[in-house]
Each structure stands twice: as C-alpha cells, then as structure tokens.
Design an enzyme around this catalytic site. Structure first.
Site, PDB file in Angstrom:
ATOM      1  N   HIS A 127       0.846  -1.198   0.000  1.00 58.45           N
ATOM      2  CA  HIS A 127       0.000   0.000   0.000  1.00 58.45           C
ATOM      3  C   HIS A 127       0.877   1.241   0.000  1.00 58.45           C
ATOM      4  O   HIS A 127       1.890   1.331   0.690  1.00 58.45           O
ATOM      5  CB  HIS A 127      -1.010  -0.012   1.147  1.00 58.45           C
ATOM      6  CG  HIS A 127      -0.480   0.231   2.533  1.00 58.45           C
ATOM      7  ND1 HIS A 127      -0.356   1.487   3.074  1.00 58.45           N
ATOM      8  CD2 HIS A 127      -0.087  -0.628   3.505  1.00 58.45           C
ATOM      9  CE1 HIS A 127       0.084   1.403   4.324  1.00 58.45           C
ATOM     10  NE2 HIS A 127       0.272   0.126   4.613  1.00 58.45           N
ATOM     11  N   ASP A 139       5.652   2.709   7.334  1.00 60.07           N
ATOM     12  CA  ASP A 139       4.285   2.275   7.030  1.00 60.07           C
ATOM     13  C   ASP A 139       3.631   3.249   6.046  1.00 60.07           C
ATOM     14  O   ASP A 139       3.030   4.211   6.449  1.00 60.07           O
ATOM     15  CB  ASP A 139       3.472   2.225   8.323  1.00 60.07           C
ATOM     16  CG  ASP A 139       2.073   1.660   8.124  1.00 60.07           C
ATOM     17  OD1 ASP A 139       1.815   1.054   7.066  1.00 60.07           O
ATOM     18  OD2 ASP A 139       1.238   1.830   9.035  1.00 60.07           O
ATOM     19  N   GLU A 173      -5.492   1.743   1.851  1.00 63.76           N
ATOM     20  CA  GLU A 173      -5.322   0.589   2.755  1.00 63.76           C
ATOM     21  C   GLU A 173      -5.657   0.967   4.182  1.00 63.76           C
ATOM     22  O   GLU A 173      -6.270   0.192   4.920  1.00 63.76           O
ATOM     23  CB  GLU A 173      -3.875   0.076   2.655  1.00 63.76           C
ATOM     24  CG  GLU A 173      -3.620  -1.246   3.377  1.00 63.76           C
ATOM     25  CD  GLU A 173      -3.159  -1.096   4.818  1.00 63.76           C
ATOM     26  OE1 GLU A 173      -2.957  -2.130   5.485  1.00 63.76           O
ATOM     27  OE2 GLU A 173      -3.011   0.060   5.298  1.00 63.76           O
ATOM     28  N   GLU A 174      -5.248   2.182   4.567  1.00 64.69           N
ATOM     29  CA  GLU A 174      -5.427   2.600   5.960  1.00 64.69           C
ATOM     30  C   GLU A 174      -6.899   2.814   6.332  1.00 64.69           C
ATOM     31  O   GLU A 174      -7.232   2.883   7.508  1.00 64.69           O
ATOM     32  CB  GLU A 174      -4.640   3.890   6.224  1.00 64.69           C
ATOM     33  CG  GLU A 174      -3.129   3.750   6.066  1.00 64.69           C
ATOM     34  CD  GLU A 174      -2.488   2.902   7.151  1.00 64.69           C
ATOM     35  OE1 GLU A 174      -3.202   2.429   8.060  1.00 64.69           O
ATOM     36  OE2 GLU A 174      -1.262   2.707   7.096  1.00 64.69           O
ATOM     37  N   ASP A 202       4.336  -4.992   3.755  1.00 66.38           N
ATOM     38  CA  ASP A 202       3.780  -3.915   4.572  1.00 66.38           C
ATOM     39  C   ASP A 202       4.625  -3.775   5.834  1.00 66.38           C
ATOM     40  O   ASP A 202       4.647  -4.681   6.674  1.00 66.38           O
ATOM     41  CB  ASP A 202       2.323  -4.237   4.929  1.00 66.38           C
ATOM     42  CG  ASP A 202       1.592  -3.053   5.531  1.00 66.38           C
ATOM     43  OD1 ASP A 202       2.235  -2.030   5.822  1.00 66.38           O
ATOM     44  OD2 ASP A 202       0.363  -3.157   5.710  1.00 66.38           O
ATOM     45  N   HIS A 289       2.166   4.761  12.995  1.00 65.38           N
ATOM     46  CA  HIS A 289       1.077   5.732  12.838  1.00 65.38           C
ATOM     47  C   HIS A 289       1.359   7.026  13.605  1.00 65.38           C
ATOM     48  O   HIS A 289       0.439   7.634  14.158  1.00 65.38           O
ATOM     49  CB  HIS A 289      -0.258   5.127  13.273  1.00 65.38           C
ATOM     50  CG  HIS A 289      -0.853   4.211  12.249  1.00 65.38           C
ATOM     51  ND1 HIS A 289      -2.149   3.760  12.312  1.00 65.38           N
ATOM     52  CD2 HIS A 289      -0.319   3.646  11.139  1.00 65.38           C
ATOM     53  CE1 HIS A 289      -2.393   2.966  11.278  1.00 65.38           C
ATOM     54  NE2 HIS A 289      -1.283   2.879  10.557  1.00 65.38           N
TER      55      HIS A 289
END
Length: 579
Positions: A127, A139, A173-174, A202, A289
């Site tokens: 992603h 990420d 994706e998130e 990922d 994140h």
C-alpha cells in the site's frame, strides 16, 4: 498497515506485551549456526541505497504536502506520480485505476512487465498511502520502495520470463484495504484465476522489528522463507498482521497469498529479542502511525533483507534458468556543466553493482573538444563506488556545446553522457533571454506540458497576448506539469529567472496549503506556492539563477491539487535573462 480495533488485536497485544517498552534498538540477527543452503541464488543483489533513495523521495513528498501521504491528499497524488514516472521510464505497462468506492478517491498503480504468459501471473503489492499523523516512511514507504526498486531491477536485467510479473501500489489501505478490494472486485473470474500467487509487503523495515511471513508454512510462502532461512533468521508467522493488510483482499477471493512484514505496534518477546536482537517488551515499530515515522525510523538491515528476498522470490517463481553475469551501471551528476577557457569544473561519476558480484571498473571519457582534458580521481573504482571527474579547458579550447561520453570498463562496458559548454572565459557573456516561447503565443514548443495546460481559454485571462499556462483548477485530485530545457550562458554578471503568476482558488482556509505549485531549476526547488498565496491579479516572481551559469538545466513547474475545491496556478511571460 491498517489499524485494527477488533478484540483480536487487543488479545495479540496483551499476549506479546510483558512490560513498558524501553528505548528501542536496531535489531541485528545472530549468526546462523547451520543456515540452510539455498539453491540457485541467482537473483540480483538489490542495492539498499537505491531503496533508501525512494524513501527519501517519499519523505520529501510528505514534507512538501502537509507532512503526510494520506489517501486523497496531495502527498498521495505526488507519490503516485513518482512511482508511475519511474515505472514508465523503465518500460512497464502502467495503469492508474481510480478507486471510486474508497473513502478518499484516489488511484491504485498497476504495473506489468510485458513478458511471460499473460494467464500465468505472480503479483507483488504494497500500500502506497500513509496516515495523516506523519509521512508514513516505514508504514508503508518501506514496502512501496522495496517493490519499486525490485521492479526497476527486473526491467534493467530483462531476463527470460516463465511467468508474468505484476506489481501494484494500493490506495486506501489505511481506511480498510479499500484499494486492493476494489481491484480484486474489478477482476473477472478468469482474471482472478490467472493470478497464481499474491505477495504483500507492509512495514518491512521496523526499527525493533522481527522477521515475519504471512502464512509462513504455505507453499506460496516457500521462496520468501527460503531466502530468510538462508540468512539464519528463522522467520515466524505474521500473527499481528492477519487480516490487516492487502493480502487479505486476495485471500478472500481464493488467491494464494504470502508476504513479508517486520511488525507494527505489538511488542517483541524475550525469545524474539534473543533470536533477532533488539529490545524485548518494546513495540516492533515505536513510531507506528506517528509523526516520527520518518526516514530516521528505518532499519536498513531489515530493509535490505526484505528487498533481496523479494528479488529471490521473483527469480525463483518467474524467471528462466541461468545465473546472471556480473554487471554494473554508470551515472554522472550533474549531467551537464559549463567551463570557461582557462577554467575547470567537476562532476561525480557513480557506479552500482546491478547483478552478480562487485568488480573493478576503469573510467575514461571521450568526445572532448580540442583543448579540453578530462581526468578521474580515482581512475578506477569498485562497482558501488564513485570518482570525481574534472574537466579542464585551456585558454584556446574550442568554444561550443559538446557531449562527453563517460565509459566504465569491467566485465562489460557501460556509459553515461555529460553535456559540456565551453565559453570564452570570464566576462565573455553572450547574454540575452534563453527561455523559448515564454509568453506561450507560439504554440507549445519548446515546452513540455500536461495536455491543455497551454491554453487561450477566456476563463483565466492571459497577462499579455491570448495564451498562458494554466495548471490545475480542476477541483479534483490532479497533477499538471510544465517544463523546458534551457542552456544558461557562462561569463555573465547577472542571471534572473522571472515569471508572472496568478493564483485563483475556491479554498477558504487561511492556514492549510491544500494545493501547491512547485518551481524547480534542475534538482533545486526555487519556491513553493499554494492556495494561501491567492491574489486578484498577476504577481511578478523573480529568482537569481547564477548558480546554473554554463549549464543546461530543466525549468519545471509542477502543480498538485487535492480532491476538492479548485486552485488555479496561471503562469505567463516567463524569462531567464543573462547580462
């Protein structure tokens, strides 16, 4: 990786959590005592420095676009453009698929290497989007960059293919694997059947990471596991990532899946720290994140092992027999320069091992005009190293612009070009205006522009004449470009780039730059304008570009617009005056 809020994630976290996390450490694998032999390790060595260069580009994109690459943002759009441009230049068939059901409407990037049977496909995906909290470098810039460099290496090697290889970079994706779900749902039953395996990557460079494989005991996972086993890593099942990344979309469609991961917010166990190194009871990725997920949040060792494992899987699954010969590449930076009679200039010649083992590369140059000499320090390097090229002009050197061919000689001969402009010495300024068709009244040449950018539309009037360059103004996610190659004369006392810019926007914010125009000369960004710079008329913008005297460089304007509320960047009367 998408954050899951279901109970299973909490159970996993509780199972792995033993104490509050101390400061993380970059894991180092313990030496293998009996690493299994891997037959036919014929895949090329993917250079981790090249993967890191892609990560640096994603970081720069985020920095220039509000600090993130979230789906639907200008940062995501610029990420798509970067990946697509690299793939197209390498010879891929590239498709942008707009995900109309995604929370943030945006494009998947699908790239197919046009060799091998079209009904026998091995697919590799990652992603491309991040979260709003930060630039999203581990990420998932890490997985995206690993796949991008592998795609470029495959194109450069161009081996005989036994299967078709397809790469994908996913939107949304998130927000719940939305881009990959949209893609899978768009396939017919027959097209799904053509895909013999899907591999997902990922978060493959977590600073306190482990070595995890999706469905590690499956037949599909075998090549990924074989490579990491050959390094003595003893990979484990990716329990934290089950159902949380894009392989799940393919798995639900009955397509065999696997992939690499190095962990997110779950904590490393004592046994894993003993096996892989790193810090027990701390998160695999302490910046998951978060705003600190930058290029500093990358485990280069894990990134390298992931990149090489992908290459091994591609070669094992889809490439015909035979071991690639030792090979290398040569590049010159900058690609052009100027020198006055009696003076000298320098450039850097870089080499890289593109397959097999490193080798000695002897450097030479040809094409220099009378009175110009070229030397290298050192005169030979080991592939992967670099040298300084010095170009010197005598007082009677031939004047003009010439193409030098820089040659590296080893087991093969590889070349790169350097454009040299020789001028008459200090003070011999030829002067004048060097931008062609700066008022856009003479068609599009010599500009290269997105279709429709050079226009006489009355909706945005020109400053002078009838034509101007109008970038963006769509009210939807878009990228427009306008560029021209210019040769800046040497020996002048002043160099001024100037243009008139009108910015019209429907954005109402006074604090957030949603839509942007970036002005570049060569690789340097001169200025960035946005919807915050709106004005009722044209404003003169000017810059000193004397640093480019004697060089041929590209003048480029790049406009990016997010998913709603238009911003128009209107440019007219562009000049670069030397005097």
């Amino acid at each position: 990786m998408k954050r899951r809020t279901l109970a299973i994630a909490a159970v996993t976290a509780v199972t792995l959590a033993l104490a509050a996390p101390p400061a993380s450490a970059t894991p180092t694998a313990r030496p293998a005592t009996a690493a299994p032999a891997v037959a036919a390790l014929a895949a090329p060595d993917v250079q981790v420095a090249n993967v890191q260069a892609h990560l640096a580009q994603f970081q720069s994109i985020a920095t220039s676009n509000g600090g993130n690459r979230r789906a639907g943002s200008a940062g995501y759009t610029a990420s798509v453009a970067y990946v697509k441009s690299k793939l197209q230049a390498a010879g891929y068939t590239v498709t942008e698929q707009t995900c109309t059901t995604c929370t943030y409407r945006g494009n998947n990037v699908i790239a197919e290497w046009p060799q091998g049977p079209a009904d026998d496909v091995i697919m590799f995906g990652a992603h491309l989007d991040g979260v709003a909290a930060g630039p999203g470098i581990n990420d998932n810039g890490s997985g995206s960059s690993v796949l991008l460099e592998n795609a470029l290496v495959l194109a450069q090697q161009s081996p005989t293919m036994t299967k078709r290889v397809r790469f994908a970079w996913w939107n949304g994706e998130e927000q719940g694997l939305q881009g990959s779900k949209f893609y899978v749902n768009s396939l017919t039953t027959a097209q799904k059947g053509y895909i013999k395996g899907y591999y997902n990557f990922d978060m493959v460079a977590s600073t306190n990471g482990g070595y995890f494989i999706n469905r590690v005991t499956s037949t599909t996972a075998a090549p990924l596991k074989a490579y990491w086993d050959s390094l003595g890593l003893s990979p484990e099942e990716n329990t934290e990532g089950q159902g949380r990344s894009d392989d799940y979309s393919f798995q639900q469609a009955g397509i065999p899946t696997s992939g690499y991961a190095m962990g997110a917010s779950a904590r490393k166990s004592s046994a894993q720290a003993s096996k892989w190194g790193g810090t027990a009871n701390a998160a695999y990725d302490p910046c998951y994140h978060s705003s600190c997920d930058t290029t500093s949040n990358i485990n280069a060792t894990g990134l390298n092992r992931s990149a090489d494992g992908v290459a091994y899987a591609i070669w094992d699954l889809a490439v015909g027999g035979g071991t690639p010969t030792n090979d290398f590449s040569v590049a010159v930076s900058p690609t052009a320069g100027g020198v006055a009679r009696g003076g000298s200039t320098t450039a850097t010649v870089s080499t890289a091992t593109t397959s097999g083992s490193a080798q000695t590369v002897a450097l030479s140059a040809s094409g220099a005009p009378s009175g110009v000499s070229v030397s290298f320090s050192p005169s030979s390097v080991t592939s992967g190293g670099s040298a300084t090229m010095t170009v010197s002009a005598s007082s009677s050197a031939s004047l003009g612009t010439f193409t030098l061919t820089v040659t590296g000689t080893g087991s093969a001969t590889r070349t790169a070009s350097y454009t040299l402009t020789v001028t008459g010495g200090t003070g011999s300024c030829t002067g004048g205006q060097v931008v062609g068709n700066g008022g856009f009244e003479s068609g599009t040449s010599p500009w290269t522009a997105t279709t429709g950018v050079i226009t006489n539309s009355s909706s945005q009037p020109a400053r002078t004449g009838s034509y101007k360059a109008w970038l963006n103004g769509n009210g939807s996610t878009s990228t427009d470009t306008l560029s021209q190659s210019v040769t800046v004369p040497a020996g002048c006392s002043s160099y001024t780039l100037a243009f008139y810019l009108h910015i019209d926007t429907a954005e109402r914010t006074t604090t957030v730059a949603y839509d942007k125009l970036v002005v570049q000369v060569g690789s340097t960004t001169l200025a960035t304008y946005s919807n915050l710079n709106k004005a009722s008329g044209y404003t003169l913008r000017s810059f000193d570009v004397g640093a480019y005297a004697g060089q041929t460089v590209t003048l480029k304007f790049t406009g990016t617009e997010d998913s709603s509320l238009q911003t128009s960047f209107v440019i007219d009367d562009v000049t670069l005056q030397a005097s």
